[in-house]
Design a protein around this motif. Sequence first.
Motif, PDB file in Angstrom:
ATOM      1  N   VAL A   1       0.623  -0.769   0.058  1.00 31.61           N
ATOM      2  CA  VAL A   1       0.020   0.142  -0.077  1.00 31.61           C
ATOM      3  C   VAL A   1       1.101   1.531  -0.167  1.00 31.61           C
ATOM      4  CG1 VAL A   1      -1.895   1.092   1.024  1.00 31.61           C
ATOM      5  CG2 VAL A   1      -1.857  -1.242   1.548  1.00 31.61           C
ATOM      6  N   THR A   2       0.730   1.866  -1.245  1.00 36.21           N
ATOM      7  CA  THR A   2       0.749   3.545  -0.469  1.00 36.21           C
ATOM      8  C   THR A   2       0.627   4.336  -0.849  1.00 36.21           C
ATOM      9  OG1 THR A   2       1.951   3.134  -3.548  1.00 36.21           O
ATOM     10  CG2 THR A   2       3.783   2.705  -1.872  1.00 36.21           C
TER      11      THR A   2
ATOM     12  N   VAL B   1     -10.388   3.120   7.355  1.00 37.26           N
ATOM     13  CA  VAL B   1     -10.658   5.191   7.504  1.00 37.26           C
ATOM     14  C   VAL B   1      -8.341   5.800   7.755  1.00 37.26           C
ATOM     15  CG1 VAL B   1     -10.885   7.674   8.826  1.00 37.26           C
ATOM     16  CG2 VAL B   1     -12.221   5.604   8.882  1.00 37.26           C
ATOM     17  N   ALA B   2      -8.658   6.518   7.145  1.00 33.70           N
ATOM     18  CA  ALA B   2      -7.117   7.232   7.020  1.00 33.70           C
ATOM     19  C   ALA B   2      -7.054   8.279   7.892  1.00 33.70           C
ATOM     20  CB  ALA B   2      -6.232   7.637   5.542  1.00 33.70           C
ATOM     21  N   TYR B   3      -5.726   9.006   8.862  1.00 39.06           N
ATOM     22  CA  TYR B   3      -5.960   9.097   9.747  1.00 39.06           C
ATOM     23  C   TYR B   3      -4.464  10.363   9.261  1.00 39.06           C
ATOM     24  CZ  TYR B   3      -9.046   6.590  12.477  1.00 39.06           C
ATOM     25  OH  TYR B   3      -9.604   5.586  12.805  1.00 39.06           O
ATOM     26  N   VAL B   4      -4.803  11.645   9.075  1.00 45.20           N
ATOM     27  CA  VAL B   4      -4.007  12.918   8.494  1.00 45.20           C
ATOM     28  C   VAL B   4      -3.674  13.760  10.451  1.00 45.20           C
ATOM     29  CG1 VAL B   4      -3.085  14.317   7.191  1.00 45.20           C
ATOM     30  CG2 VAL B   4      -4.225  12.925   6.479  1.00 45.20           C
ATOM     31  N   ASP B   5      -2.006  13.943  10.530  1.00 50.89           N
ATOM     32  CA  ASP B   5      -1.313  14.194  11.643  1.00 50.89           C
ATOM     33  C   ASP B   5      -0.785  15.473  11.605  1.00 50.89           C
ATOM     34  OD1 ASP B   5      -3.350  12.398  12.999  1.00 50.89           O
ATOM     35  OD2 ASP B   5      -1.414  11.214  14.145  1.00 50.89           O
ATOM     36  N   TYR B   6      -1.061  16.274  12.739  1.00 52.46           N
ATOM     37  CA  TYR B   6       0.660  16.990  12.330  1.00 52.46           C
ATOM     38  C   TYR B   6       0.638  17.475  13.741  1.00 52.46           C
ATOM     39  CZ  TYR B   6       2.211  21.945  12.214  1.00 52.46           C
ATOM     40  OH  TYR B   6       2.705  23.317  13.112  1.00 52.46           O
ATOM     41  N   ARG B   7       1.918  17.152  13.964  1.00 53.46           N
ATOM     42  CA  ARG B   7       2.804  17.035  14.841  1.00 53.46           C
ATOM     43  C   ARG B   7       2.319  15.832  15.544  1.00 53.46           C
ATOM     44  NH1 ARG B   7       7.405  19.626  15.247  1.00 53.46           N
ATOM     45  NH2 ARG B   7       8.163  20.973  13.403  1.00 53.46           N
TER      46      ARG B   7
ATOM     47  N   SER C   1       9.322  28.690   8.419  1.00 54.43           N
ATOM     48  CA  SER C   1      10.002  28.030   7.738  1.00 54.43           C
ATOM     49  C   SER C   1       9.237  27.560   6.492  1.00 54.43           C
ATOM     50  CB  SER C   1      10.872  26.738   8.096  1.00 54.43           C
ATOM     51  OG  SER C   1       9.341  25.626   7.845  1.00 54.43           O
ATOM     52  N   GLY C   2       7.630  28.193   6.161  1.00 57.17           N
ATOM     53  CA  GLY C   2       7.770  27.685   4.917  1.00 57.17           C
ATOM     54  C   GLY C   2       7.721  26.402   4.164  1.00 57.17           C
ATOM     55  N   HIS C   3       7.607  25.431   5.766  1.00 55.58           N
ATOM     56  CA  HIS C   3       6.799  23.912   5.918  1.00 55.58           C
ATOM     57  C   HIS C   3       6.360  23.852   6.825  1.00 55.58           C
ATOM     58  CE1 HIS C   3      10.569  23.607   2.948  1.00 55.58           C
ATOM     59  NE2 HIS C   3      10.008  22.571   2.023  1.00 55.58           N
ATOM     60  N   LEU C   4       5.052  23.210   6.116  1.00 56.47           N
ATOM     61  CA  LEU C   4       4.730  22.092   7.641  1.00 56.47           C
ATOM     62  C   LEU C   4       4.512  20.774   6.820  1.00 56.47           C
ATOM     63  CD1 LEU C   4       1.089  24.313   6.722  1.00 56.47           C
ATOM     64  CD2 LEU C   4       2.970  24.120   8.610  1.00 56.47           C
ATOM     65  N   ASN C   5       4.399  19.938   7.670  1.00 58.71           N
ATOM     66  CA  ASN C   5       4.844  18.587   7.448  1.00 58.71           C
ATOM     67  C   ASN C   5       3.350  17.485   8.464  1.00 58.71           C
ATOM     68  OD1 ASN C   5       7.760  18.523   6.939  1.00 58.71           O
ATOM     69  ND2 ASN C   5       8.236  19.308   8.253  1.00 58.71           N
ATOM     70  N   PHE C   6       3.576  16.303   8.030  1.00 57.79           N
ATOM     71  CA  PHE C   6       1.996  15.673   8.793  1.00 57.79           C
ATOM     72  C   PHE C   6       2.465  14.369   8.095  1.00 57.79           C
ATOM     73  CE2 PHE C   6       0.455  19.232   5.943  1.00 57.79           C
ATOM     74  CZ  PHE C   6      -0.298  20.081   6.845  1.00 57.79           C
ATOM     75  N   THR C   7       1.411  13.744   8.896  1.00 63.83           N
ATOM     76  CA  THR C   7       2.204  12.127   9.139  1.00 63.83           C
ATOM     77  C   THR C   7       0.320  11.521   8.763  1.00 63.83           C
ATOM     78  OG1 THR C   7       3.512  12.604  10.250  1.00 63.83           O
ATOM     79  CG2 THR C   7       2.762  10.235   9.773  1.00 63.83           C
ATOM     80  N   SER C   8       0.508  10.655   7.768  1.00 62.24           N
ATOM     81  CA  SER C   8      -0.917  10.382   7.838  1.00 62.24           C
ATOM     82  C   SER C   8      -0.402   8.911   7.872  1.00 62.24           C
ATOM     83  CB  SER C   8      -1.003  10.058   5.847  1.00 62.24           C
ATOM     84  OG  SER C   8      -0.547   8.934   5.393  1.00 62.24           O
ATOM     85  N   THR C   9      -1.743   8.292   8.188  1.00 62.05           N
ATOM     86  CA  THR C   9      -1.681   6.616   8.657  1.00 62.05           C
ATOM     87  C   THR C   9      -2.858   6.068   8.238  1.00 62.05           C
ATOM     88  OG1 THR C   9      -0.286   7.299  10.425  1.00 62.05           O
ATOM     89  CG2 THR C   9      -1.362   4.882  10.827  1.00 62.05           C
ATOM     90  N   ALA C  10      -2.382   4.794   7.572  1.00 63.20           N
ATOM     91  CA  ALA C  10      -3.765   3.884   6.765  1.00 63.20           C
ATOM     92  C   ALA C  10      -3.763   2.469   6.906  1.00 63.20           C
ATOM     93  CB  ALA C  10      -4.250   3.963   5.528  1.00 63.20           C
ATOM     94  N   THR C  11      -4.778   1.733   7.836  1.00 62.61           N
ATOM     95  CA  THR C  11      -4.475   0.553   8.413  1.00 62.61           C
ATOM     96  C   THR C  11      -5.702  -0.157   7.273  1.00 62.61           C
ATOM     97  OG1 THR C  11      -3.500   0.782  10.491  1.00 62.61           O
ATOM     98  CG2 THR C  11      -4.537  -0.980  10.061  1.00 62.61           C
TER      99      THR C  11
ATOM    100  N   ALA D   1      -5.395 -11.128   6.607  1.00 63.16           N
ATOM    101  CA  ALA D   1      -3.894  -9.702   6.310  1.00 63.16           C
ATOM    102  C   ALA D   1      -4.514  -9.025   7.078  1.00 63.16           C
ATOM    103  CB  ALA D   1      -4.171  -9.674   4.761  1.00 63.16           C
ATOM    104  N   LYS D   2      -2.943  -7.530   7.886  1.00 63.77           N
ATOM    105  CA  LYS D   2      -3.397  -6.423   8.046  1.00 63.77           C
ATOM    106  C   LYS D   2      -2.166  -5.557   6.868  1.00 63.77           C
ATOM    107  CE  LYS D   2      -3.119  -4.101  12.449  1.00 63.77           C
ATOM    108  NZ  LYS D   2      -3.125  -3.972  13.947  1.00 63.77           N
ATOM    109  N   VAL D   3      -2.491  -4.356   6.587  1.00 62.31           N
ATOM    110  CA  VAL D   3      -1.133  -3.319   5.651  1.00 62.31           C
ATOM    111  C   VAL D   3      -1.364  -2.166   6.790  1.00 62.31           C
ATOM    112  CG1 VAL D   3      -1.139  -2.461   4.227  1.00 62.31           C
ATOM    113  CG2 VAL D   3      -2.265  -4.879   3.748  1.00 62.31           C
ATOM    114  N   THR D   4      -0.962  -1.979   7.283  1.00 60.37           N
ATOM    115  CA  THR D   4      -0.663  -0.887   7.405  1.00 60.37           C
ATOM    116  C   THR D   4       0.555   0.019   6.774  1.00 60.37           C
ATOM    117  OG1 THR D   4      -1.383  -1.701  10.116  1.00 60.37           O
ATOM    118  CG2 THR D   4       0.293   0.762  10.026  1.00 60.37           C
TER     119      THR D   4
END
Length: 192
Positions: free
Chosen positions: A45-46, A89-95, A140-150, A165-168
């Motif tokens: 999964v990408t 559900v995929a989750y998007v986090d900011y810090r 700094s001109g950049h925002l960094n996020f993390t997305s997690t999907a299972t 099967a479980k893919v994270t």
Amino acid sequence: MEAKKGKSRRAIKICCGIVALLLFIFLIVFVILLFTVFKPKNPKVTTHPTSLENVEFQLFPNVSINATIVLNVTINNRNYGSFKYHSSVAYVDYRGTLIAEIPIEEAKIPAHGKFTITAYANVTADKMLMNPDFYNDIGSGHLNFTSTATLKGKVSIFNIIKMGAKVTNICNISVEIMTRKVESKCHAKAKL
């Protein structure tokens, strides 16, 4: 007459023995193939953030940011059997703060098939503003996020053998504020 009955019984025994031997060999070959060639592999999964849309940025009278991150989620089934996963559900986090949820609908991916889902994450800055690093990131001109999907589902081989099967998938997403360029680095873990 007795000789004919003896010969026919002997022929039946030989025939049954040959059939049993062939079934045994077939079973051994099937088990070997099952644990080598047909062994279930992890679906890959990408997540590819493609763009940043509907950006609204306001500094006065209150700081406000609204945007939509467009994500393409590609599921590559590398198995000789199908992979069916449940809605997720995929989750998007900011810090570490959850800022968006993206529904992923249930689907079935055929053997050696690819399936791409386009999802939209609506991001508002209300929760991001609470983070003490937010203004440094804006500077700094950049925002960094993390997305997690299972994705949880089943790998099915010949509709006979079914394995859970479980893919994270975890992606680090970087958004350049001025150019709206989105980059990501993803890695996936799978359990069968």
